[in-house]
Design a protein around this motif. Structure first.
Motif, PDB file in Angstrom:
ATOM      1  N   ILE A 816       0.866  -1.168   0.000  1.00 23.19           N
ATOM      2  CA  ILE A 816       0.000   0.000   0.000  1.00 23.19           C
ATOM      3  C   ILE A 816       0.906   1.223   0.000  1.00 23.19           C
ATOM      4  N   ASP A 817       0.714   2.118  -0.964  1.00 27.01           N
ATOM      5  CA  ASP A 817       1.578   3.291  -1.014  1.00 27.01           C
ATOM      6  C   ASP A 817       1.043   4.387  -0.097  1.00 27.01           C
ATOM      7  N   ARG A 818       1.715   5.527  -0.078  1.00 28.21           N
ATOM      8  CA  ARG A 818       1.345   6.578   0.854  1.00 28.21           C
ATOM      9  C   ARG A 818       0.011   7.234   0.505  1.00 28.21           C
ATOM     10  N   PHE A 819      -0.503   6.965  -0.691  1.00 31.34           N
ATOM     11  CA  PHE A 819      -1.838   7.427  -1.070  1.00 31.34           C
ATOM     12  C   PHE A 819      -2.896   6.351  -0.805  1.00 31.34           C
ATOM     13  N   ASP A 820      -2.524   5.282  -0.125  1.00 33.84           N
ATOM     14  CA  ASP A 820      -3.420   4.170   0.213  1.00 33.84           C
ATOM     15  C   ASP A 820      -3.893   3.390  -1.008  1.00 33.84           C
ATOM     16  N   ARG A 821      -3.136   3.452  -2.104  1.00 34.12           N
ATOM     17  CA  ARG A 821      -3.415   2.599  -3.253  1.00 34.12           C
ATOM     18  C   ARG A 821      -2.803   1.228  -3.018  1.00 34.12           C
ATOM     19  N   LEU A 822      -3.459   0.185  -3.495  1.00 32.55           N
ATOM     20  CA  LEU A 822      -2.996  -1.178  -3.291  1.00 32.55           C
ATOM     21  C   LEU A 822      -2.325  -1.705  -4.551  1.00 32.55           C
ATOM     22  N   TYR A 823      -1.254  -2.471  -4.356  1.00 28.84           N
ATOM     23  CA  TYR A 823      -0.526  -3.135  -5.445  1.00 28.84           C
ATOM     24  C   TYR A 823      -0.674  -4.632  -5.200  1.00 28.84           C
ATOM     25  N   VAL A 824      -1.448  -5.288  -6.073  1.00 32.72           N
ATOM     26  CA  VAL A 824      -1.935  -6.639  -5.806  1.00 32.72           C
ATOM     27  C   VAL A 824      -1.404  -7.600  -6.868  1.00 32.72           C
ATOM     28  N   PRO A 825      -0.423  -8.448  -6.544  1.00 31.82           N
ATOM     29  CA  PRO A 825       0.065  -9.412  -7.530  1.00 31.82           C
ATOM     30  C   PRO A 825      -0.850 -10.628  -7.624  1.00 31.82           C
ATOM     31  N   ASN A 826      -0.939 -11.175  -8.804  1.00 33.63           N
ATOM     32  CA  ASN A 826      -1.649 -12.438  -9.031  1.00 33.63           C
ATOM     33  C   ASN A 826      -0.742 -13.312  -9.875  1.00 33.63           C
ATOM     34  N   ALA A 827      -0.044 -14.236  -9.225  1.00 31.92           N
ATOM     35  CA  ALA A 827       0.924 -15.072  -9.933  1.00 31.92           C
ATOM     36  C   ALA A 827       0.258 -15.919 -11.005  1.00 31.92           C
ATOM     37  N   VAL A 828      -0.985 -16.328 -10.790  1.00 34.39           N
ATOM     38  CA  VAL A 828      -1.653 -17.225 -11.733  1.00 34.39           C
ATOM     39  C   VAL A 828      -1.822 -16.553 -13.089  1.00 34.39           C
ATOM     40  N   THR A 829      -2.147 -15.260 -13.118  1.00 32.05           N
ATOM     41  CA  THR A 829      -2.332 -14.540 -14.375  1.00 32.05           C
ATOM     42  C   THR A 829      -1.064 -13.819 -14.830  1.00 32.05           C
ATOM     43  N   CYS A 830       0.022 -13.918 -14.050  1.00 30.93           N
ATOM     44  CA  CYS A 830       1.284 -13.236 -14.372  1.00 30.93           C
ATOM     45  C   CYS A 830       1.082 -11.725 -14.470  1.00 30.93           C
ATOM     46  N   SER A 831       0.252 -11.162 -13.593  1.00 30.43           N
ATOM     47  CA  SER A 831      -0.050  -9.745 -13.677  1.00 30.43           C
ATOM     48  C   SER A 831      -0.185  -9.141 -12.286  1.00 30.43           C
ATOM     49  N   VAL A 832      -0.194  -7.815 -12.248  1.00 29.60           N
ATOM     50  CA  VAL A 832      -0.341  -7.051 -11.008  1.00 29.60           C
ATOM     51  C   VAL A 832      -1.378  -5.965 -11.260  1.00 29.60           C
ATOM     52  N   ARG A 833      -2.258  -5.747 -10.292  1.00 28.62           N
ATOM     53  CA  ARG A 833      -3.247  -4.686 -10.410  1.00 28.62           C
ATOM     54  C   ARG A 833      -2.950  -3.593  -9.385  1.00 28.62           C
ATOM     55  N   ILE A 834      -3.184  -2.355  -9.796  1.00 28.94           N
ATOM     56  CA  ILE A 834      -3.158  -1.225  -8.880  1.00 28.94           C
ATOM     57  C   ILE A 834      -4.608  -0.805  -8.645  1.00 28.94           C
ATOM     58  N   LEU A 835      -5.018  -0.771  -7.391  1.00 26.43           N
ATOM     59  CA  LEU A 835      -6.384  -0.434  -7.025  1.00 26.43           C
ATOM     60  C   LEU A 835      -6.387   0.801  -6.141  1.00 26.43           C
ATOM     61  N   ASP A 836      -7.430   1.604  -6.272  1.00 27.01           N
ATOM     62  CA  ASP A 836      -7.588   2.636  -5.250  1.00 27.01           C
ATOM     63  C   ASP A 836      -8.196   1.986  -4.017  1.00 27.01           C
ATOM     64  N   ASN A 837      -8.308   2.734  -2.933  1.00 25.28           N
ATOM     65  CA  ASN A 837      -8.726   2.120  -1.685  1.00 25.28           C
ATOM     66  C   ASN A 837     -10.185   1.692  -1.687  1.00 25.28           C
ATOM     67  N   ALA A 838     -10.957   2.202  -2.641  1.00 23.93           N
ATOM     68  CA  ALA A 838     -12.349   1.788  -2.773  1.00 23.93           C
ATOM     69  C   ALA A 838     -12.507   0.547  -3.649  1.00 23.93           C
TER      70      ALA A 838
END
Length: 906
Positions: A816-838
């Motif tokens: 979680i960065d200082r703006f409360d955004r989440l960095y979510v890895p998913n090894a199965v899809t070989c990808s990472v998502r950036i989400l806002d806190n909502a």
């Protein structure tokens, strides 16, 4: 003080000097890297690779930011032209961020997180305080508003083609190239890498390269038509495996020592043979043939199970020997189809099963010398077969019909190879002595009629870990490659491959792989990053901690900084200090250190140690589950409160334990040497399959768990994928007061921790999850977080198993960065998502690529951001760092913005 060459100094939070990179120097370094790689960089952004919620160029400010003073703070207003993500920061006179004010998606699926409001026009009030709740200093202040995240590949860190792990086979081809099959640990992802006859890295053959047409990858991958990407099929939980085999004694993977256009690359287990093209593809379909054990020899009845293979030089036939049946009391084999000395064969691409070919006669009452009775095997161009007979200390030579034609006396023969041109026979002898010491010897015989070796050299002692051998021949040079002298027995040992050449009547080592990059990082587990320095911390799956600078790429083991330093996990606090789970073992202290690894007292004149004992366990590495640090100095640790039962504990900035609401009186196995222990947990219990822990700016606590919301559907192409069903969970947000896991499913509750709630308290707030689980105190779920391991071992969750390991010790890492955004890895899809806190998706990046995909200037320039099994993510202000386990490296991803404006408060 350790200072990197060419790097200026900074000060630690306590005022001591340390190196740093100014923004100007950092930009110069990055510009230089881009120019060296030959990348064309538009002024706005290097490479736009990831669509957010609108396409590049569509976002602009419909109303530019404007700010006005209001009380002790100010008010900023702006509007964007289309749905997009934004961030708002308060800067001081030196352009340093003093307050991370707001970030989120406007016009997204969910309302944006506060203080943003629904709609494209915004007005935000700043109370005049900094991130830590204190009056901001350093004015005059201004607001920086950014819109439209765009991401681009930055660079790779730590990856090395000379990090050779547990070696499972060597092979050579007609071009003089060397193929090495190796994998981390006993069960890590198998890799086939190709090197020149002088040891220079050429390419990775398996996992296959990303530029191979998907139709040639066949059932190695799924095709996700919705996102136009390939997704590798995985068959294991703790460590990924892209071939359908399981890890047991008879199923260890090996490689036939000949690679050719005709035979391809032949990989085998005790059950199966897999044929791959030389580039690692399948030609459209993965060919799988039955191997030794399906035709009647159970590994439980085997006196020896190690498998030795050879292929005819023309690639037409495969031979195998080694396994044989145990003997009964009368000296006869339990299984008469598998007597000692049995050699089997099959036609490559023709037969579906191995068949008996010949039986080498062994003396009555035979006893193998430290291994199977028959060992290494090789075939020559005339159809003769050479077999190492370790019982009779000889090499038996069979004619093309399988009859023994002659033999050569060789003491302790173990592996052998035949020169394709002059017919010389090279033998690697191996004798195991007391306490596992093994003596290796390399011999050369002029031909099958030779009675003594023409060249004989002692290679010295190594571990009894097996050995492999291959010949490369190119431009008149003959290289004898031996993998035997280094390690090969645990996850931390490096396997070595050494090239020997004949010089002055002896064999001399001319290439040693383990000397090419001695500080290379292999397997890893945890990951964190320092936003102030762009330093990235990662462990070696156990207690060796490494640090790399994300800008320069420099770094290595932290033992270079402090030789006695061991750590299983490091979290970087907002204060710039390191919060480290230290010690050489899985249970140990939690300390606060500066960047030079020196102690930092928690209170003036006090200790730097929160506790000298965190109860953990051995597993995938040391099975750490997470450490997190909040803005107010509070520290959270997720670890066991009883054997394989987990909870989150809180510690105050002075080192005292927080008083939680949960598990009171049930913390039966937690106390440090001074008797200090918590009497309760902040969150607990949590499931065994858990991992990843962070705190946001509001004090909310985030925990990764192997659970999904009820009825949650992932990508359509993965609806029936075993890997998705077993490994993918969620990140769960709890309030500062914490919470607990409730299991209302009677069948699953009987397997859950003793005393777990089975009914939801009346009026309780929380979130419902699949299979009757409820998370009391939770307020938000962010799904598609993976990989968790051990679904079968954690039957309390109702997830199906994958593979045969079933240990819930692999934990992913999010950030979680200082703006409360989440960095979510998913090894199965070989990808990472950036989400806002909502929970709105800002961007998804990453597609499958093997080690040869490393950016625009690499051997394989696709995909834009290559990942093969992302298990962790760490975020700084403008970058993300992703731990890619299959490629054994960290991938840096850079963030830029489509629109950016600043406004002074007037």
């Amino acid at each position: 003080m350790r200072v990197r060459p060419g790097v200026s100094s900074w000060r630690n939070p306590d005022g001591s000097t340390r190196r740093a990179l100014s923004n100007r120097k950092r930009h110069r370094m990055e510009d230089g890297f881009v120019k060296r790689m030959g990348i064309a960089v538009p002024a706005a952004l290097a490479i736009s690779i990831s669509a957010g919620i609108c396409a590049a160029g569509e976002v602009a400010f419909a109303s530019k930011p404007a700010a006005a003073k209001a009380g002790d703070g100010a008010r900023v207003s702006f509007a964007v032209s289309a749905p997009t993500d934004v961030e708002v920061a308060v800067l001081d006179a030196g352009d340093k961020v003093v307050r991370h004010l707001a970030a989120g998606v406007l016009g997204g699926k969910n309302p944006p997180p506060e203080p943003l409001k629904p709609g494209l026009a915004q007005e935000i009030l700043w109370d005049g305080k900094d991130d830590f709740g204190k009056p901001a200093s350093g004015g005059p202040f201004k607001f920086r508003v950014r819109a439209g995240t765009r991401l681009a590949f930055g660079r790779t860190l730590a990856g090395s083609p000379y990090m050779i792990d547990t070696i499972r086979g060597l092979a050579s081809d007609s071009q003089g190239n060397l193929y090495i099959l190796h994998h981390p640990s006993n069960s890590g992802p198998p890799t086939v890498q190709v090197y020149s006859d002088t040891g220079e890295y050429i390419r990775t053959a398996f996992p296959p390269a990303a530029d191979i047409p998907r139709e040639r990858l066949g059932d190695l991958v799924y095709w996700d038509g919705e996102k136009e990407r390939i997704i590798p099929r995985n068959y294991n939980d703790i460590y990924p495996r892209f071939l359908p085999y399981f890890h047991k004694a008879a199923d260890s993977i090996g490689m036939v020592p000949v690679a050719s256009d005709a035979s391809g690359i032949l990989l085998h287990t005790g059950q199966w043979i897999f044929r791959l093209d030389l580039d690692g593809s399948t030609g459209g379909r993965l060919l799988r043939y039955s191997f030794l054990y399906p035709i009647g020899l159970s590994r439980y009845d085997a006196a020896a199970s190690e498998i030795f293979t050879a292929a005819a030089p023309d690639g037409s036939r495969l031979f195998a020997c080694g396994p044989c049946s145990k003997l009964d009391a009368s000296g006869k084999p339990f299984n008469p189809n598998w007597p000692a000395g049995r050699i089997c064969t099959m036609g490559i691409g023709e037969d579906q099963h191995m068949k008996p070919f010949a039986d080498v006669a062994l003396p009555p009452g035979w006893a193998a010398k430290g291994g199977p009775p028959l060992a290494g095997i090789a075939a020559d161009a005339r159809g003769r077969l050479y077999v190492c007979d370790r019982v009779s200390d000889r090499v038996a030579i069979l004619d093309p019909s399988g009859k023994e034609a002659s033999s050569m006396p060789v003491k302790d023969p173990y592996r052998l190879a035949v020169h394709p041109s002059d017919g010389a026979i090279y033998v690697l002898a191996m004798r195991t002595e007391a306490r596992g010491r093994t003596l290796y010897k390399l011999l050369k015989f002029a031909g099958p009629a030779a009675e003594k070796p023409a060249v004989e050299t002692d290679l010295g002692y190594g571990r009894n870990a097996g050995a492999f051998m291959a010949l490369t021949v190119k431009d008149g040079r003959t290289g004898v490659w031996v993998a035997a002298m280094q390690g090969n027995v645990s996850r931390l040992d490096r396997g070595d491959v050494t090239r020997f050449e004949e010089k002055d009547g002896a064999f001399a080592a001319t290439v040693k792989f383990h000397e090419k990059d001695p500080d290379a990082l292999g397997l890893f587990d945890v990951l964190s990053a320092d936003p102030l320095t762009e330093d990235v911390y990662i462990n070696d799956d156990y207690s060796g901690m490494y640090r790399y600078n994300g800008l320069s790429g420099e770094g290595g083991s932290l033992k270079k900084v402090r030789p006695d330093f061991w750590a299983t996990e490091i979290a970087v606090g907002p204060d710039g200090y390191l919060y480290a789970r230290t010690g050489p073992s899985y249970s140990g202290p939690l300390e606060r250190l500066d960047r030079d690894l020196k102690p930092v007292p928690l209170v003036p004149g006090g200790t730097h140690m929160f506790t000298d004992y965190i109860y953990s366990r051995y597993g995938a590495g040391h099975a750490e589950k997470g450490v997190a640090v909040g803005l107010q100095g509070q520290v959270y640790v997720m670890n066991m409160y009883d054997w394989q039962r987990y909870a989150v504990y809180g510690l105050n900035p002075d080192g005292s334990f927080m008083e939680g609401k949960y598990l009171k009186g049930r913390l039966v196995a937690y106390a440090d040497r001074k008797g200090k222990k918590p009497d309760s947990a902040v969150i607990g219990p949590v499931p065994d399959a858990c991992g990843g822990l962070r705190v946001d700016s509001k004090g909310n606590i985030y925990v990764g768990m192997l659970m999904l919301p009820p009825g949650y559907k992932g990508p359509k192409v993965l609806e029936s994928d075993p890997s998705w069903r077993s490994l993918v969970g969620s990140i769960v947000r709890f309030g500062p007061e914490g919470g607990e896991w409730v299991c209302t499913n009677p069948r699953l509750a009987s397997r859950a921790p003793k005393g777990i709630r089975t009914e939801i308290p009346e009026g309780a707030k929380g979130v419902s999850m699949e299979n009757g689980h409820f998370l009391l105190g939770a307020s938000m779920v962010y799904p598609e977080f993976a990989p968790f391991s051990g679904a079968a071992g954690t039957s309390e969750l109702g997830r199906p198993p994958l593979g045969r390991e079933n240990c819930a010790c692999r934990s992913p890492r999010f950030d979680i960065d200082r703006f409360d955004r989440l960095y979510v890895p998913n090894a199965v899809t070989c990808s990472v998502r950036i989400l806002d806190n909502a929970g709105n998706e800002i961007a998804e990046f990453g597609r499958y690529g093997n080690a040869d995909s490393a950016g625009p200037g690499s051997r394989v320039p696709v995909p834009d951001i290559p990942l093969a099994w992302p298990i962790g993510a760490a975020a700084t202000s403008d970058r993300a760092y992703i731990a890619d386990q299959v490629n054994r490296r960290i991938v840096r991803v850079d963030r830029a913005w489509v629109a950016e404006e600043t406004a002074e408060a007037r």
